[in-house]
Every structure is written in C-alpha cells, then in structure tokens.
Scaffold this motif. Structure first.
Motif, PDB file in Angstrom:
ATOM      1  N   MET A 188       0.838  -1.172   0.000  1.00 40.95           N
ATOM      2  CA  MET A 188       0.000   0.000   0.000  1.00 40.95           C
ATOM      3  C   MET A 188       0.887   1.241   0.000  1.00 40.95           C
ATOM      4  O   MET A 188       1.788   1.372   0.807  1.00 40.95           O
ATOM      5  CB  MET A 188      -0.912  -0.020   1.225  1.00 40.95           C
ATOM      6  CG  MET A 188      -1.746   1.228   1.337  1.00 40.95           C
ATOM      7  SD  MET A 188      -2.764   1.281   2.825  1.00 40.95           S
ATOM      8  CE  MET A 188      -4.062   0.184   2.321  1.00 40.95           C
ATOM      9  N   ALA A 189       0.611   2.138  -0.893  1.00 37.92           N
ATOM     10  CA  ALA A 189       1.390   3.371  -0.989  1.00 37.92           C
ATOM     11  C   ALA A 189       0.916   4.376   0.061  1.00 37.92           C
ATOM     12  O   ALA A 189      -0.265   4.452   0.372  1.00 37.92           O
ATOM     13  CB  ALA A 189       1.243   3.981  -2.373  1.00 37.92           C
ATOM     14  N   THR A 190       1.859   5.116   0.598  1.00 37.34           N
ATOM     15  CA  THR A 190       1.532   6.160   1.550  1.00 37.34           C
ATOM     16  C   THR A 190       1.549   7.492   0.823  1.00 37.34           C
ATOM     17  O   THR A 190       2.507   7.814   0.129  1.00 37.34           O
ATOM     18  CB  THR A 190       2.566   6.192   2.689  1.00 37.34           C
ATOM     19  OG1 THR A 190       2.574   4.929   3.332  1.00 37.34           O
ATOM     20  CG2 THR A 190       2.235   7.261   3.693  1.00 37.34           C
ATOM     21  N   GLU A 191       0.488   8.247   0.982  1.00 34.31           N
ATOM     22  CA  GLU A 191       0.415   9.574   0.389  1.00 34.31           C
ATOM     23  C   GLU A 191       0.306  10.592   1.502  1.00 34.31           C
ATOM     24  O   GLU A 191      -0.345  10.350   2.512  1.00 34.31           O
ATOM     25  CB  GLU A 191      -0.785   9.682  -0.548  1.00 34.31           C
ATOM     26  CG  GLU A 191      -0.655   8.774  -1.753  1.00 34.31           C
ATOM     27  CD  GLU A 191      -1.804   8.937  -2.729  1.00 34.31           C
ATOM     28  OE1 GLU A 191      -2.519   9.939  -2.639  1.00 34.31           O
ATOM     29  OE2 GLU A 191      -1.969   8.062  -3.566  1.00 34.31           O
ATOM     30  N   ASN A 192       0.959  11.714   1.310  1.00 33.48           N
ATOM     31  CA  ASN A 192       0.941  12.781   2.292  1.00 33.48           C
ATOM     32  C   ASN A 192       0.489  14.067   1.646  1.00 33.48           C
ATOM     33  O   ASN A 192       0.774  14.324   0.473  1.00 33.48           O
ATOM     34  CB  ASN A 192       2.340  12.994   2.884  1.00 33.48           C
ATOM     35  CG  ASN A 192       2.822  11.769   3.625  1.00 33.48           C
ATOM     36  OD1 ASN A 192       2.225  11.369   4.593  1.00 33.48           O
ATOM     37  ND2 ASN A 192       3.887  11.173   3.135  1.00 33.48           N
ATOM     38  N   VAL A 193      -0.178  14.883   2.421  1.00 35.35           N
ATOM     39  CA  VAL A 193      -0.559  16.226   2.007  1.00 35.35           C
ATOM     40  C   VAL A 193       0.110  17.179   2.985  1.00 35.35           C
ATOM     41  O   VAL A 193      -0.006  17.006   4.197  1.00 35.35           O
ATOM     42  CB  VAL A 193      -2.088  16.428   2.046  1.00 35.35           C
ATOM     43  CG1 VAL A 193      -2.453  17.859   1.733  1.00 35.35           C
ATOM     44  CG2 VAL A 193      -2.771  15.468   1.088  1.00 35.35           C
ATOM     45  N   VAL A 194       0.810  18.163   2.447  1.00 38.09           N
ATOM     46  CA  VAL A 194       1.518  19.126   3.283  1.00 38.09           C
ATOM     47  C   VAL A 194       1.046  20.522   2.903  1.00 38.09           C
ATOM     48  O   VAL A 194       1.011  20.877   1.718  1.00 38.09           O
ATOM     49  CB  VAL A 194       3.049  19.016   3.079  1.00 38.09           C
ATOM     50  CG1 VAL A 194       3.771  20.050   3.916  1.00 38.09           C
ATOM     51  CG2 VAL A 194       3.522  17.613   3.407  1.00 38.09           C
ATOM     52  N   VAL A 195       0.692  21.309   3.891  1.00 40.36           N
ATOM     53  CA  VAL A 195       0.286  22.694   3.681  1.00 40.36           C
ATOM     54  C   VAL A 195       1.209  23.564   4.520  1.00 40.36           C
ATOM     55  O   VAL A 195       1.366  23.329   5.721  1.00 40.36           O
ATOM     56  CB  VAL A 195      -1.184  22.928   4.103  1.00 40.36           C
ATOM     57  CG1 VAL A 195      -1.555  24.390   3.943  1.00 40.36           C
ATOM     58  CG2 VAL A 195      -2.117  22.027   3.320  1.00 40.36           C
ATOM     59  N   ILE A 196       1.808  24.547   3.877  1.00 38.94           N
ATOM     60  CA  ILE A 196       2.718  25.453   4.580  1.00 38.94           C
ATOM     61  C   ILE A 196       2.294  26.881   4.266  1.00 38.94           C
ATOM     62  O   ILE A 196       2.050  27.221   3.107  1.00 38.94           O
ATOM     63  CB  ILE A 196       4.179  25.245   4.130  1.00 38.94           C
ATOM     64  CG1 ILE A 196       4.593  23.793   4.337  1.00 38.94           C
ATOM     65  CG2 ILE A 196       5.106  26.181   4.886  1.00 38.94           C
ATOM     66  CD1 ILE A 196       5.932  23.454   3.720  1.00 38.94           C
ATOM     67  N   ARG A 197       2.237  27.711   5.272  1.00 37.81           N
ATOM     68  CA  ARG A 197       1.874  29.118   5.092  1.00 37.81           C
ATOM     69  C   ARG A 197       3.139  29.964   5.212  1.00 37.81           C
ATOM     70  O   ARG A 197       3.930  29.786   6.141  1.00 37.81           O
ATOM     71  CB  ARG A 197       0.874  29.546   6.168  1.00 37.81           C
ATOM     72  CG  ARG A 197       0.426  30.968   6.011  1.00 37.81           C
ATOM     73  CD  ARG A 197      -0.629  31.286   7.074  1.00 37.81           C
ATOM     74  NE  ARG A 197      -1.087  32.636   6.924  1.00 37.81           N
ATOM     75  CZ  ARG A 197      -0.598  33.678   7.602  1.00 37.81           C
ATOM     76  NH1 ARG A 197       0.371  33.487   8.477  1.00 37.81           N
ATOM     77  NH2 ARG A 197      -1.064  34.884   7.412  1.00 37.81           N
ATOM     78  N   PHE A 198       3.323  30.866   4.262  1.00 40.81           N
ATOM     79  CA  PHE A 198       4.474  31.765   4.267  1.00 40.81           C
ATOM     80  C   PHE A 198       3.993  33.201   4.399  1.00 40.81           C
ATOM     81  O   PHE A 198       2.974  33.573   3.826  1.00 40.81           O
ATOM     82  CB  PHE A 198       5.277  31.634   2.957  1.00 40.81           C
ATOM     83  CG  PHE A 198       5.918  30.282   2.790  1.00 40.81           C
ATOM     84  CD1 PHE A 198       7.168  30.024   3.313  1.00 40.81           C
ATOM     85  CD2 PHE A 198       5.271  29.277   2.092  1.00 40.81           C
ATOM     86  CE1 PHE A 198       7.768  28.777   3.156  1.00 40.81           C
ATOM     87  CE2 PHE A 198       5.861  28.034   1.925  1.00 40.81           C
ATOM     88  CZ  PHE A 198       7.107  27.781   2.454  1.00 40.81           C
ATOM     89  N   THR A 199       4.738  34.012   5.124  1.00 48.12           N
ATOM     90  CA  THR A 199       4.391  35.422   5.241  1.00 48.12           C
ATOM     91  C   THR A 199       4.914  36.221   4.050  1.00 48.12           C
ATOM     92  O   THR A 199       4.381  37.277   3.739  1.00 48.12           O
ATOM     93  CB  THR A 199       4.941  36.029   6.546  1.00 48.12           C
ATOM     94  OG1 THR A 199       6.350  35.810   6.598  1.00 48.12           O
ATOM     95  CG2 THR A 199       4.278  35.387   7.757  1.00 48.12           C
ATOM     96  N   GLU A 200       5.933  35.684   3.382  1.00 50.84           N
ATOM     97  CA  GLU A 200       6.498  36.330   2.199  1.00 50.84           C
ATOM     98  C   GLU A 200       6.220  35.449   0.976  1.00 50.84           C
ATOM     99  O   GLU A 200       6.634  34.282   0.956  1.00 50.84           O
ATOM    100  CB  GLU A 200       8.004  36.504   2.344  1.00 50.84           C
ATOM    101  CG  GLU A 200       8.414  37.419   3.472  1.00 50.84           C
ATOM    102  CD  GLU A 200       9.930  37.482   3.591  1.00 50.84           C
ATOM    103  OE1 GLU A 200      10.620  37.552   2.563  1.00 50.84           O
ATOM    104  OE2 GLU A 200      10.409  37.446   4.731  1.00 50.84           O
ATOM    105  N   PRO A 201       5.539  35.976  -0.048  1.00 52.25           N
ATOM    106  CA  PRO A 201       5.251  35.175  -1.246  1.00 52.25           C
ATOM    107  C   PRO A 201       6.500  34.576  -1.880  1.00 52.25           C
ATOM    108  O   PRO A 201       6.467  33.445  -2.372  1.00 52.25           O
ATOM    109  CB  PRO A 201       4.566  36.161  -2.183  1.00 52.25           C
ATOM    110  CG  PRO A 201       3.962  37.172  -1.282  1.00 52.25           C
ATOM    111  CD  PRO A 201       4.922  37.303  -0.122  1.00 52.25           C
ATOM    112  N   SER A 202       7.612  35.289  -1.846  1.00 56.76           N
ATOM    113  CA  SER A 202       8.832  34.776  -2.483  1.00 56.76           C
ATOM    114  C   SER A 202       9.285  33.468  -1.849  1.00 56.76           C
ATOM    115  O   SER A 202       9.842  32.599  -2.525  1.00 56.76           O
ATOM    116  CB  SER A 202       9.948  35.814  -2.407  1.00 56.76           C
ATOM    117  OG  SER A 202      10.304  36.074  -1.054  1.00 56.76           O
ATOM    118  N   LYS A 203       9.043  33.302  -0.564  1.00 61.01           N
ATOM    119  CA  LYS A 203       9.423  32.066   0.127  1.00 61.01           C
ATOM    120  C   LYS A 203       8.577  30.888  -0.352  1.00 61.01           C
ATOM    121  O   LYS A 203       9.061  29.763  -0.428  1.00 61.01           O
ATOM    122  CB  LYS A 203       9.289  32.223   1.639  1.00 61.01           C
ATOM    123  CG  LYS A 203      10.184  33.289   2.222  1.00 61.01           C
ATOM    124  CD  LYS A 203      11.640  32.914   2.101  1.00 61.01           C
ATOM    125  CE  LYS A 203      12.504  33.965   2.774  1.00 61.01           C
ATOM    126  NZ  LYS A 203      13.912  33.720   2.584  1.00 61.01           N
TER     127      LYS A 203
END
Length: 66
Positions: free
Chosen positions: A1-16
């Motif tokens: 069985m494959a493991t899938e991950n979802v990652v959400v990251i918030r940045f204060t600077e769009p360039s990052k």
C-alpha cells in the motif's frame, strides 16, 4: 500500500512560497521525493483564491476532469 501525504505550509512572504515550490520540483527531478502535484495558492484582496504557479506530475487527469 502506498503512503500519500498532504503538506500545507503558510508563508508570510510570497517569495518564500515560490522558493519552496522550486525546491520541491528539484527534489522530484532528482528522485528524492515523488511529487504528484504542488501549488502556490494566494488569496486576493477580494478573498478569492488564485493559483499563480503549480506543478502537476499526474498527467492529463487534471485537465480531463476539469
């Protein structure tokens, strides 16, 4: 069985956020990770979401499904 991950990251600077997307694309190209899709998502002053840049390695599924 494959493991899938979802990652959400918030940045204060769009360039990052763009820098992080570039790093993810590089890691996928090097074979260090398997990236199916990733995106920079921004909220406009009107509150709408927009996706100025993305990476979709799944193929035509996204285009075909709308």
């Amino acid at each position: 069985m494959a493991t899938e991950n979802v990652v959400v990251i918030r940045f204060t600077e769009p360039s990052k956020a763009y820098q992080a997307l570039s790093v993810l694309k590089e890691c996928d190209a090097d074979g260090r990770i398997g990236l199916e899709s990733a995106a920079v998502v921004e909220r406009t002053p009107a509150g709408e979401l927009r996706i100025p840049e993305d990476a979709d390695n799944v193929g035509p599924i996204g285009a075909a499904s709308g």
